[in-house]
Design a protein around this motif. Structure first.
Motif, PDB file in Angstrom:
ATOM      1  N   ASP A  72       0.831  -1.205   0.000  1.00  0.00           N
ATOM      2  CA  ASP A  72       0.000   0.000   0.000  1.00  0.00           C
ATOM      3  C   ASP A  72       0.868   1.258   0.000  1.00  0.00           C
ATOM      4  OD1 ASP A  72      -2.336  -1.272  -0.168  1.00  0.00           O
ATOM      5  OD2 ASP A  72      -2.962  -0.966   1.922  1.00  0.00           O
ATOM      6  N   ARG A 113       2.010   1.773  -3.410  1.00  0.00           N
ATOM      7  CA  ARG A 113       0.924   2.284  -4.250  1.00  0.00           C
ATOM      8  C   ARG A 113       0.746   3.773  -4.031  1.00  0.00           C
ATOM      9  NH1 ARG A 113      -4.396  -0.385  -2.846  1.00  0.00           N
ATOM     10  NH2 ARG A 113      -5.263   1.123  -4.286  1.00  0.00           N
ATOM     11  N   GLY A 124      -9.624   0.925   0.721  1.00  0.00           N
ATOM     12  CA  GLY A 124      -9.604  -0.253  -0.143  1.00  0.00           C
ATOM     13  C   GLY A 124      -9.903  -0.004  -1.605  1.00  0.00           C
ATOM     14  N   ALA A 125      -9.870   1.265  -2.043  1.00  0.00           N
ATOM     15  CA  ALA A 125     -10.150   1.547  -3.449  1.00  0.00           C
ATOM     16  C   ALA A 125      -8.970   1.135  -4.317  1.00  0.00           C
ATOM     17  CB  ALA A 125     -10.419   3.037  -3.639  1.00  0.00           C
ATOM     18  N   ASP A 126      -9.268   0.751  -5.568  1.00  0.00           N
ATOM     19  CA  ASP A 126      -8.151   0.413  -6.449  1.00  0.00           C
ATOM     20  C   ASP A 126      -7.633   1.678  -7.139  1.00  0.00           C
ATOM     21  OD1 ASP A 126      -9.931   0.989  -8.430  1.00  0.00           O
ATOM     22  OD2 ASP A 126     -10.267  -1.094  -9.033  1.00  0.00           O
ATOM     23  N   ASN A 127      -6.453   1.545  -7.778  1.00  0.00           N
ATOM     24  CA  ASN A 127      -5.775   2.718  -8.344  1.00  0.00           C
ATOM     25  C   ASN A 127      -6.646   3.495  -9.322  1.00  0.00           C
ATOM     26  OD1 ASN A 127      -3.683   1.817  -6.864  1.00  0.00           O
ATOM     27  ND2 ASN A 127      -2.296   1.400  -8.578  1.00  0.00           N
ATOM     28  N   GLU A 128      -7.360   2.736 -10.162  1.00  0.00           N
ATOM     29  CA  GLU A 128      -8.149   3.397 -11.188  1.00  0.00           C
ATOM     30  C   GLU A 128      -9.238   4.264 -10.565  1.00  0.00           C
ATOM     31  OE1 GLU A 128     -10.452   2.046 -15.211  1.00  0.00           O
ATOM     32  OE2 GLU A 128      -9.263   0.560 -14.144  1.00  0.00           O
ATOM     33  N   THR A 129      -9.908   3.703  -9.575  1.00  0.00           N
ATOM     34  CA  THR A 129     -10.968   4.457  -8.901  1.00  0.00           C
ATOM     35  C   THR A 129     -10.417   5.739  -8.284  1.00  0.00           C
ATOM     36  OG1 THR A 129     -11.726   2.268  -8.241  1.00  0.00           O
ATOM     37  CG2 THR A 129     -12.898   4.169  -7.311  1.00  0.00           C
ATOM     38  N   LEU A 164       1.110   6.474  -6.938  1.00  0.00           N
ATOM     39  CA  LEU A 164      -0.051   7.289  -7.293  1.00  0.00           C
ATOM     40  C   LEU A 164       0.239   8.776  -7.114  1.00  0.00           C
ATOM     41  CD1 LEU A 164      -3.026   5.238  -5.860  1.00  0.00           C
ATOM     42  CD2 LEU A 164      -2.685   5.912  -8.235  1.00  0.00           C
ATOM     43  N   ILE A 196      -6.972   4.768  -0.390  1.00  0.00           N
ATOM     44  CA  ILE A 196      -6.201   3.521  -0.303  1.00  0.00           C
ATOM     45  C   ILE A 196      -6.576   2.772   0.973  1.00  0.00           C
ATOM     46  CG2 ILE A 196      -3.890   2.550   0.053  1.00  0.00           C
ATOM     47  CD1 ILE A 196      -2.782   4.512  -1.877  1.00  0.00           C
TER      48      ILE A 196
END
Lengths: 156, 178, 667
Positions: free
Chosen positions: A32, A35, A75-80, A39, A72
């Motif tokens: 995370d 990520r 729990g959202a994914d990168n695209e969201t 991001l 993050i």
């Protein structure tokens, strides 16, 4: 000059009450954290326009970091996450534009140039074969003779 | 035929030149709002002067209005304040204020001192609504049409020039639309 | 009085530049040697007066003459004396004057070092450089006069130099960069002269080569210095951000690299002339475009000058006239005949052409990526951003391809290379690189595909280069004799290629294995990163010459043994009131430690940015190798000893022999 450096003192730096952990943005897992790093480096700050939100000290960049962090953790994914920021601030905040109609030329430039270039070279090499099959087969003696011819020609 | 190929570089250079030339004098940092043509994001905010009073999106419907994002920590907001007063009092265009990431006491004192151009001042102390609206720095001024749809955003000071050249014609246009 | 003298000598320089632009060229076209002979004295004269103007502007800075607007805006009586020197080019007007000084300096160098060239050729080359310098002098005098006065209201003190620029980086970076940018004007002038008189031959390529190489060396150095400066000065530890201004410096570098290689083919084999001459024009055009992008305000950048539309228009006209007229000349005059030479599909010619294709693809990728937002804006298609993440994934594969091709290209022979033989040569590089790339994860951490590919390519280039050197230096009289037999230009190439390998290795490792933590610390706190303990000891106040600073003390230790103590600072400059982050950096050949002090968060806590950057120094070390290689190559004796006639004849001969031989003997 250098708008980026006019540091926007104060505000920003949304504070979290995690006394035991040192990170400004603490995560449960290294994945995370990575990520978050990626991001925030891929999003452009709308205020200090030549910095990503990871580096910018503008208040809006820290708000955006906080939002990325919050999502993050939720729990959202990168695209969201990126889409939600694009919805507010526009396509502008993507430092890596999407592949779409208006960015086709951008993405295709390098492959296209290489393709054309390699084709041109291939055509040239193939053509060159018919020109001078013998030239490369010249013996040193022949070559010397040819150069002598040349010199005589030039002298004339 | 092969000679013609040699003209490709100069043609490409001319095209690039035209594009670069067109870029001179434009502000490259100018950024259009992502919400143009879209409704103002849903909100429910307290009034600055009267925290018991809540407002939602209905506030921004029914007439063409300006939504001005301001704060007391923002020096440019002070600079444009008198112009906002002129717009609301002299030119009769309602201006809604959004007090963004601000201290309530300071904001009240500011309005006392400089006058209040706003028909309603919404309070957004954490900047949540501002974030949804895509505000990246005060002051910002939005033109909102009758349906509550964002039509335009101006970032920075509203000068008499900005008013004359940009905001007023837009307001006229959306007032005249049906 | 002195500033007026400066202004006056600029005007005199302009007059001389205009004469230089017209007189020798007319002489060479009408065949009047007397007029041609004016070229050298005029070149010297314009340099002298520009240098005088530059010296007078420097004097205004050193003596704190705040009646000069440019000095008042960019200096202050408190500014340390050494920054008063570099402040001369700290903003638009002065840096333009530096640009002109360097341009006239290059012109003078051509006048001095080209005594062996035909008089008509040199007259044309100097005239073309005169055209360029007169347009820049005009630009300076009309729109950007550095000597404008603030009379009668002379300020008591100056507004100070931008604190970001109060650094040794400003002293070194712009002069080096401009030496590179402007240095390409020489190759450009040679190309235009050759197009005018139709003598695009091997001699032309031979004359252009050393000038191109030396400009390229300076540009490599300038870019590396800029990257290094941005790294420690901007305060967030980035060393390349794909910012428009950074891209503007990379564009002529990529084109110049391609030009160097294609000049080699044109010189040795007399082929690809049209392509080489086009590259010479493009390279300098890109330098000019860089100046336009930086000074016109059409793009936003961290490094840009204050923008001014009037200057933008002037520069645009200058750029357009130069580029369009030279490319039109090219279209009409460049030769279109096919060189009747045979190239094997694995010949060195083909390898170098492929290298050119990849370099040009890389250049166009950067160019399109830089101006694309402007293009979209022009067609009203909205705004978008093209930044580091885009270039990282698009540029990297091209760079890898260039490296892989290079390793094989080093062994290739002119005309024809035997594929079996080449395959054998490549066994060593392949094996060594595979081992090295596999070792990387063991040394630095997890397996990262891009690091693997990057290190593989870097060592592929390095091993191939060294292996080639080893084989070439084999000699019956011993290796030392064999090594001595190789030319300096060969060693220059070896250094240049090793430099690229070093840079590639550095980039691959630091981008994939660098780590960064943003932490909140109170005095006494410590945190561990990569086996190193960062201990935040205290924050204190410090008084600098023209700033006050909050200075933190961070002790870094490994297993209880102190490694280094860093003092990152947050400075507030007194005159401009801006705050600067001065990072604490421990530089090392194998890793950099970087600590930046952020905002105060809470009563006693501070935000700190801690970075561990393995092999970062290699990125710039490689550039030093490249620059050294370039300088070594131009010291090669073949550029020095041959007489004019010999040089021209021999070069022509070598190149044309095969061509003509083919024509005459083959049938």
């Amino acid at each position: 000059m250098i708008r980026a450096v006019i540091l926007f003192v104060l505000i920003g730096c949304v504070q979290y009450a995690f006394a035991t952990v040192n990170d400004v943005y603490p995560f449960d897992s290294d994945a995370d954290r990575e990520r978050f790093q990626t991001l925030t480096e891929e999003l452009r700050c709308p205020k200090c326009q030549n910095q990503d939100i990871a580096d910018s000290e503008a208040p809006i960049a820290s708000d955006m970091r906080a939002e990325v962090y919050r999502m993050i953790r939720a729990g959202a994914d990168n695209e969201t996450i990126v889409d939600s920021l694009v919805a507010r601030f526009g396509e502008f905040v993507r430092f890596k534009p999407r592949v779409e109609k208006r960015t086709l030329v951008l993405w295709a430039t390098a492959p296209l140039v290489i393709l054309i270039g390699v084709l041109m070279i291939a055509v040239m090499v193939i053509r060159s074969r018919r020109y001078s099959e013998h030239a490369t087969a010249l013996t040193p003696e022949q070559r010397e003779r040819a150069e002598r011819l040349l010199r005589e020609h030039d002298a004339r | 035929m092969r000679r013609l190929l040699l003209f490709v570089p100069v043609i490409l250079a001319v095209v690039l030149g035209v594009v670069l030339f067109a870029g001179i004098g434009k502000d490259p940092s100018h950024l259009e709002s992502a919400l143009i043509g879209k409704p103002v994001p849903a909100f429910s905010l307290k009034e600055l002067q009267n925290p018991d009073k809540q407002f939602d999106n209905q506030l921004l419907k029914g007439k063409v209005q300006l939504l001005n994002v301001w704060a007391t920590w923002c020096p440019t907001c002070r600079a444009e304040h008198s112009m906002l007063i002129k717009i609301s009092r002299q030119y009769g265009v309602p201006v809604i204020g959004l007090d963004y990431k601000d201290n309530r006491q300071d904001a009240l004192a500011w309005l006392d001192e400089l006058g209040n151009p706003y028909s309603v001042v919404l309070s957004d102390p954490e900047g949540k609504f501002g974030f949804d609206l895509g505000v990246y720095g005060a002051p910002e001024t939005y033109v909102i049409d009758r349906e509550g749809i964002v039509r335009f955003r101006h970032v920075g000071e509203v000068t008499p020039r900005v008013w004359q050249d940009t905001l007023e014609p837009l307001i006229q246009k959306y007032r005249e639309a049906d | 009085m002195f500033p007026e003298l400066g202004q006056f000598s600029l005007i005199l320089a302009l007059l001389l530049a205009l004469l230089l632009a017209v007189v020798p060229l007319t002489g060479s076209l009408t065949g009047r040697p007397i007029l041609q002979d004016f070229a050298r004295p005029l070149a010297a004269g314009q340099f002298v007066f520009v240098a005088l103007a530059f010296a007078l502007l420097t004097q205004a800075f050193v003596t704190d003459d705040f009646s000069v607007a440019y000095v008042a805006n960019n200096s202050n009586s408190l500014l340390p004396w050494y920054y008063k020197f570099s402040a001369v080019w700290g903003s638009h007007e002065g840096s333009l004057l530096l640009w002109i000084l360097i341009l006239t300096g290059w012109t003078l160098a051509v006048a001095i070092f080209s005594r062996r060239l035909p008089a008509a050729m040199i007259a044309q080359v100097l005239s073309i450089m005169g055209i360029i310098s007169s347009s820049f002098l005009l630009f300076s005098i009309i729109t950007s006069n550095p000597f404008s006065r603030l009379l009668p209201n002379v300020p008591a003190d100056g507004a100070d130099l931008n604190p970001l620029l109060q650094d040794i980086g400003l002293i070194a970076h712009p002069p080096m960069l401009y030496m590179g940018y402007v240095g390409f004007s020489v190759a450009f002038a040679f190309a235009i002269a050759a197009l005018i008189n139709g003598r695009l031959d091997a001699a032309w390529a031979r004359w252009s080569r050393p000038w191109t190489t030396v400009a390229w060396a300076f540009l490599s150095l300038g870019i590396a210095l800029g990257s290094w400066w941005a790294y420690y000065e901007l305060g967030w530890g980035g060393w390349w951000f794909w910012d428009p201004v950074e891209n503007a410096s990379l564009l002529p570098w990529l084109a110049g690299t391609a030009l160097m290689h294609s000049l080699a083919v044109t010189e040795k084999r007399g082929v690809f002339k049209s392509w080489t001459v086009l590259l010479a024009i493009i390279t300098f055009s890109l330098s000019l475009m860089g100046a336009f992008l930086v000074r016109s305000g059409v793009l936003t950048s961290v490094h840009a000058f204050a923008s001014d539309p009037e200057r933008g228009v002037f520069l645009m006209v200058l750029l357009a006239v130069t580029v369009i007229s030279s490319l039109t000349l090219y279209a009409f005059r460049a030769p279109v005949v096919h060189s009747r030479v045979r190239y094997g599909s694995l010949s060195r010619e083909v390898f170098l052409l492929l290298n050119n294709v990849l370099l040009i693809a890389a250049m166009l990728l950067v160019l399109v990526g830089t101006v694309y937002p402007l293009v979209l804006d022009y067609f009203d298609m909205g705004r978008l951003s093209i930044g580091k993440p885009f270039f990282d994934i698009t540029f990297t594969p091209v760079a890898i391809a260039i490296g892989l091709l290079m390793g094989a290209g080093i062994f290739s022979r002119w005309k024809k290379t035997d594929s079996g033989w080449l395959g054998q040569r490549l066994l060593w590089p392949a094996a060594c690189s595979l081992i090295l790339a596999t070792l990387v994860p063991l040394l630095f951490g997890d397996f990262e595909p891009w690091a693997f590919v990057g290190v593989f390519t870097a060592s592929w280039v390095a091993v191939a280069t060294l292996q080639d050197l080893w084989q070439k230096s084999a000699s019956s009289r011993g290796r030392l004799a064999g090594a001595r037999r190789q030319s300096r230009s060969y060693y220059g190439m070896v250094l240049g290629h090793l430099g690229l390998a070093i840079t590639m290795a550095g980039i691959s490792v630091v981008s994939n294995y660098g780590s960064e933590r943003e932490v909140r610390m109170s005095p006494g706190d410590s945190i561990e990163i990569h086996g190193l303990t960062f201990n935040f000891v205290r924050v204190g106040q410090r008084q600098g010459p023209n700033y006050t600073a909050e200075s933190a003390e961070v002790v870094i230790s490994r297993d209880g043994n102190p490694v280094v103590t860093l003092f990152p600072e947050k400075r507030q400059y007194q005159v401009r009131r801006n705050i600067m982050t001065e990072a604490g950096i421990d530089a090392g050949l194998f890793r950099d430690l970087f600590v930046a002090l952020g905002e105060k968060v809470g009563d006693n806590a501070w935000a700190l940015r801690l970075q561990y950057k393995p092999l970062l120094r290699w990125v710039w070390l490689g550039a030093l190798f490249m620059a050294a290689g370039g300088l070594l190559a131009i010291s090669d004796r073949r550029y020095r000893i041959r007489s004019r006639q010999q040089a021209a004849e021999v070069a022509d001969h070598e190149a044309n022999a095969t061509t003509v031989v083919a024509n005459r003997v083959a049938p």
